[in-house]
Design a protein around this motif. Sequence first.
Motif: not given
Length: 169
Positions: A8-10, A16-19, A92-94, A146-151
Amino acid sequence: MELLGEIYDVHEGASDKILPNYRFRRAARAVVFDGNGNVALMHIPELNYHKLPGGGIERGESVEEALRREVLEEVGYRIKIGKPLGIIIEYRNRRKLLQVSYCFTAKILGKELGTRFTKAEKYEGFAPMWVKIDKAISLIRSAPVDYDGGFVIARDVKFLAKAKAMNSP
């Protein structure tokens, strides 16, 4: 196949809500071994990180077909798919992206056939490299976060650790 984890985007409040407007992406990845016990990593110098070979599953492809295609394109070898390592789900919410990655062990077959990178991958300097599994874990962990790198770090380290624990190949 075993669910190894959900990422998740910690830093932005886990949810865990997916739009409804989230994009869904399935990906096939592999811990690919050569005949000397080394694993393939993709080095991306433009972004200063490493990752496991693999990528998106195209419409009409099975996970295994996508995996064979992605490894051939990125590493340049045909493969024999081995043991399933598991599934990791990324929220990846962002990016409004829900990504599910399926990962297997694999062994290279035959001689190198050459890579087939996309224009974007060529621009970013994608290049395969072969290292021992502990070095692969270290290289992935050393990437700037960075954002994607963390995942990528969380996902690929988990897949490599599972392959190591299974004494793969």
